[in-house]
Design a protein around this motif. Sequence first.
Motif, PDB file in Angstrom:
ATOM      1  N   ALA A 113       0.838  -1.207   0.000  1.00  0.00           N
ATOM      2  CA  ALA A 113       0.000   0.000   0.000  1.00  0.00           C
ATOM      3  C   ALA A 113       0.869   1.252   0.000  1.00  0.00           C
ATOM      4  CB  ALA A 113      -0.943  -0.003   1.199  1.00  0.00           C
ATOM      5  N   ALA A 114       1.899   1.284   0.839  1.00  0.00           N
ATOM      6  CA  ALA A 114       2.786   2.455   0.885  1.00  0.00           C
ATOM      7  C   ALA A 114       3.418   2.692  -0.484  1.00  0.00           C
ATOM      8  CB  ALA A 114       3.849   2.278   1.960  1.00  0.00           C
ATOM      9  N   GLY A 115       3.794   1.614  -1.170  1.00  0.00           N
ATOM     10  CA  GLY A 115       4.366   1.734  -2.511  1.00  0.00           C
ATOM     11  C   GLY A 115       3.361   2.287  -3.509  1.00  0.00           C
ATOM     12  N   LEU A 116       2.108   1.843  -3.406  1.00  0.00           N
ATOM     13  CA  LEU A 116       1.051   2.375  -4.270  1.00  0.00           C
ATOM     14  C   LEU A 116       0.910   3.880  -4.051  1.00  0.00           C
ATOM     15  CD1 LEU A 116      -1.505   2.291  -6.090  1.00  0.00           C
ATOM     16  CD2 LEU A 116      -2.790   1.704  -4.019  1.00  0.00           C
ATOM     17  N   TYR A 117       0.837   4.297  -2.798  1.00  0.00           N
ATOM     18  CA  TYR A 117       0.655   5.721  -2.513  1.00  0.00           C
ATOM     19  C   TYR A 117       1.848   6.538  -3.003  1.00  0.00           C
ATOM     20  CZ  TYR A 117      -2.978   3.812   0.525  1.00  0.00           C
ATOM     21  OH  TYR A 117      -4.066   3.130   1.012  1.00  0.00           O
ATOM     22  N   GLU A 118       3.051   6.038  -2.784  1.00  0.00           N
ATOM     23  CA  GLU A 118       4.247   6.750  -3.257  1.00  0.00           C
ATOM     24  C   GLU A 118       4.243   6.869  -4.782  1.00  0.00           C
ATOM     25  OE1 GLU A 118       7.966   5.254  -1.839  1.00  0.00           O
ATOM     26  OE2 GLU A 118       7.459   5.661   0.250  1.00  0.00           O
ATOM     27  N   SER A 119       3.892   5.776  -5.460  1.00  0.00           N
ATOM     28  CA  SER A 119       3.891   5.809  -6.926  1.00  0.00           C
ATOM     29  C   SER A 119       2.833   6.774  -7.461  1.00  0.00           C
ATOM     30  CB  SER A 119       3.672   4.410  -7.505  1.00  0.00           C
ATOM     31  OG  SER A 119       2.333   3.981  -7.317  1.00  0.00           O
ATOM     32  N   PHE A 120       1.790   7.004  -6.687  1.00  0.00           N
ATOM     33  CA  PHE A 120       0.730   7.927  -7.090  1.00  0.00           C
ATOM     34  C   PHE A 120       1.146   9.378  -6.868  1.00  0.00           C
ATOM     35  CE2 PHE A 120      -3.348  10.089  -6.979  1.00  0.00           C
ATOM     36  CZ  PHE A 120      -4.060   9.442  -7.980  1.00  0.00           C
ATOM     37  N   GLY A 121       2.077   9.601  -5.942  1.00  0.00           N
ATOM     38  CA  GLY A 121       2.544  10.956  -5.665  1.00  0.00           C
ATOM     39  C   GLY A 121       2.393  11.392  -4.219  1.00  0.00           C
ATOM     40  N   PHE A 122       1.924  10.500  -3.351  1.00  0.00           N
ATOM     41  CA  PHE A 122       1.855  10.811  -1.919  1.00  0.00           C
ATOM     42  C   PHE A 122       3.270  10.860  -1.353  1.00  0.00           C
ATOM     43  CE2 PHE A 122      -2.508   9.533  -2.424  1.00  0.00           C
ATOM     44  CZ  PHE A 122      -3.210  10.160  -1.404  1.00  0.00           C
ATOM     45  N   ASN A 123       3.479  11.726  -0.385  1.00  0.00           N
ATOM     46  CA  ASN A 123       4.756  11.854   0.312  1.00  0.00           C
ATOM     47  C   ASN A 123       4.558  11.614   1.794  1.00  0.00           C
ATOM     48  OD1 ASN A 123       6.519  12.838  -1.893  1.00  0.00           O
ATOM     49  ND2 ASN A 123       5.031  14.501  -1.929  1.00  0.00           N
ATOM     50  N   GLU A 124       5.505  10.923   2.403  1.00  0.00           N
ATOM     51  CA  GLU A 124       5.446  10.710   3.850  1.00  0.00           C
ATOM     52  C   GLU A 124       5.739  12.028   4.552  1.00  0.00           C
ATOM     53  OE1 GLU A 124       7.728   8.217   7.343  1.00  0.00           O
ATOM     54  OE2 GLU A 124       7.818   7.443   5.290  1.00  0.00           O
ATOM     55  N   ILE A 125       4.854  12.416   5.477  1.00  0.00           N
ATOM     56  CA  ILE A 125       5.032  13.678   6.200  1.00  0.00           C
ATOM     57  C   ILE A 125       5.151  13.475   7.706  1.00  0.00           C
ATOM     58  CG2 ILE A 125       3.908  15.078   4.438  1.00  0.00           C
ATOM     59  CD1 ILE A 125       1.424  15.128   6.348  1.00  0.00           C
ATOM     60  N   GLY A 126       4.990  12.248   8.165  1.00  0.00           N
ATOM     61  CA  GLY A 126       5.096  12.008   9.599  1.00  0.00           C
ATOM     62  C   GLY A 126       4.790  10.570   9.947  1.00  0.00           C
ATOM     63  N   ARG A 127       4.653  10.355  11.239  1.00  0.00           N
ATOM     64  CA  ARG A 127       4.418   9.012  11.759  1.00  0.00           C
ATOM     65  C   ARG A 127       3.537   9.134  13.001  1.00  0.00           C
ATOM     66  NH1 ARG A 127       7.638   4.204  11.627  1.00  0.00           N
ATOM     67  NH2 ARG A 127       8.850   5.311  10.068  1.00  0.00           N
ATOM     68  N   ARG A 128       2.596   8.221  13.142  1.00  0.00           N
ATOM     69  CA  ARG A 128       1.779   8.142  14.352  1.00  0.00           C
ATOM     70  C   ARG A 128       2.177   6.865  15.089  1.00  0.00           C
ATOM     71  NH1 ARG A 128      -1.879  12.185  13.456  1.00  0.00           N
ATOM     72  NH2 ARG A 128      -2.840  12.322  11.400  1.00  0.00           N
ATOM     73  N   ARG A 129       2.773   7.019  16.244  1.00  0.00           N
ATOM     74  CA  ARG A 129       3.238   5.879  17.035  1.00  0.00           C
ATOM     75  C   ARG A 129       2.060   5.078  17.569  1.00  0.00           C
ATOM     76  NH1 ARG A 129       8.241   5.224  15.686  1.00  0.00           N
ATOM     77  NH2 ARG A 129       9.481   7.110  15.772  1.00  0.00           N
ATOM     78  N   ASN A 130       2.152   3.760  17.451  1.00  0.00           N
ATOM     79  CA  ASN A 130       1.157   2.836  18.021  1.00  0.00           C
ATOM     80  C   ASN A 130      -0.266   3.138  17.555  1.00  0.00           C
ATOM     81  OD1 ASN A 130       3.151   1.461  19.566  1.00  0.00           O
ATOM     82  ND2 ASN A 130       3.122   3.172  21.004  1.00  0.00           N
ATOM     83  N   TYR A 131      -0.418   3.548  16.324  1.00  0.00           N
ATOM     84  CA  TYR A 131      -1.712   3.978  15.786  1.00  0.00           C
ATOM     85  C   TYR A 131      -2.661   2.811  15.521  1.00  0.00           C
ATOM     86  CZ  TYR A 131      -4.935   6.540  12.705  1.00  0.00           C
ATOM     87  OH  TYR A 131      -6.040   7.112  12.114  1.00  0.00           O
ATOM     88  N   TYR A 132      -2.120   1.729  14.983  1.00  0.00           N
ATOM     89  CA  TYR A 132      -2.957   0.601  14.568  1.00  0.00           C
ATOM     90  C   TYR A 132      -2.868  -0.550  15.555  1.00  0.00           C
ATOM     91  CZ  TYR A 132      -3.477   2.470   9.808  1.00  0.00           C
ATOM     92  OH  TYR A 132      -3.781   3.226   8.704  1.00  0.00           O
ATOM     93  N   PRO A 133      -4.006  -1.234  15.794  1.00  0.00           N
ATOM     94  CA  PRO A 133      -3.909  -2.495  16.533  1.00  0.00           C
ATOM     95  C   PRO A 133      -3.199  -3.521  15.662  1.00  0.00           C
ATOM     96  CG  PRO A 133      -6.138  -2.189  15.707  1.00  0.00           C
ATOM     97  CD  PRO A 133      -5.369  -0.934  15.374  1.00  0.00           C
ATOM     98  N   ALA A 134      -2.427  -4.378  16.284  1.00  0.00           N
ATOM     99  CA  ALA A 134      -1.686  -5.398  15.545  1.00  0.00           C
ATOM    100  C   ALA A 134      -1.658  -6.672  16.364  1.00  0.00           C
ATOM    101  CB  ALA A 134      -0.261  -4.913  15.264  1.00  0.00           C
ATOM    102  N   VAL A 135      -1.409  -7.768  15.701  1.00  0.00           N
ATOM    103  CA  VAL A 135      -1.230  -9.021  16.411  1.00  0.00           C
ATOM    104  C   VAL A 135      -0.042  -8.833  17.344  1.00  0.00           C
ATOM    105  CG1 VAL A 135      -0.749 -11.481  16.177  1.00  0.00           C
ATOM    106  CG2 VAL A 135      -2.173 -10.328  14.472  1.00  0.00           C
ATOM    107  N   GLY A 136      -0.242  -8.981  18.614  1.00  0.00           N
ATOM    108  CA  GLY A 136       0.851  -8.817  19.559  1.00  0.00           C
ATOM    109  C   GLY A 136       1.111  -7.387  19.995  1.00  0.00           C
ATOM    110  N   GLY A 137       0.154  -6.473  19.788  1.00  0.00           N
ATOM    111  CA  GLY A 137       0.367  -5.116  20.278  1.00  0.00           C
ATOM    112  C   GLY A 137      -0.164  -4.042  19.360  1.00  0.00           C
ATOM    113  N   ARG A 138       0.682  -3.064  19.083  1.00  0.00           N
ATOM    114  CA  ARG A 138       0.307  -1.920  18.262  1.00  0.00           C
ATOM    115  C   ARG A 138       1.364  -1.718  17.175  1.00  0.00           C
ATOM    116  NH1 ARG A 138      -4.746  -0.301  19.255  1.00  0.00           N
ATOM    117  NH2 ARG A 138      -4.223   1.706  18.361  1.00  0.00           N
ATOM    118  N   GLU A 139       0.972  -0.987  16.133  1.00  0.00           N
ATOM    119  CA  GLU A 139       1.879  -0.736  15.014  1.00  0.00           C
ATOM    120  C   GLU A 139       1.810   0.733  14.621  1.00  0.00           C
ATOM    121  OE1 GLU A 139       2.640  -2.250  10.414  1.00  0.00           O
ATOM    122  OE2 GLU A 139       1.101  -3.235  11.618  1.00  0.00           O
TER     123      GLU A 139
END
Length: 150
Positions: A113-139
């Motif tokens: 997904a990140a590759g799709l967004y980058e190829s479309f022209g999206f740019n990373e502008i930041g990070r949200r720590r522990n934003y998503y639930p994940a198996v074994g914790g947060r991501e």
Amino acid sequence: MSALTFRRMQESDLDAVLAIEFSAFSHPWTRGIFLDCIKSGHECWLAFDGLQQIGHGVLSAAAGESHLLNITIRPESQGNGFGHGLLEHLMQQAKVRDAEVTFLEVRESNLNAAGLYESFGFNEIGRRRNYYPAVGGREDALVMAYSLVD
């Protein structure tokens, strides 16, 4: 790839939407989340390859900004350009809603997904720590932005 077609999501579509959502994600959206998005007037769209529903997307737009909340292509249809086509359609809807920029969050581990967004022209502008639930914790989530202004 054949030409994708699109139509607005309705409450009666939610069984099919949830089947795709649950096949694609370890932590899928619920019926209630989709229903809230439909009822609140977000841009909720279905994507079709011929007669087959292959994905969906949800975008909110207000005050000159839009936020890509969900974009999903069923796993067996991924890698065929459908994600790009759906993303392009959603960005057109953002422009119709007078958005000048679109933001999104994507799981740090979701390299496709990140590759799709980058190829479309999206740019990373930041990070949200522990934003998503994940198996074994947060991501962490990568925050990305795309300018809709030419």
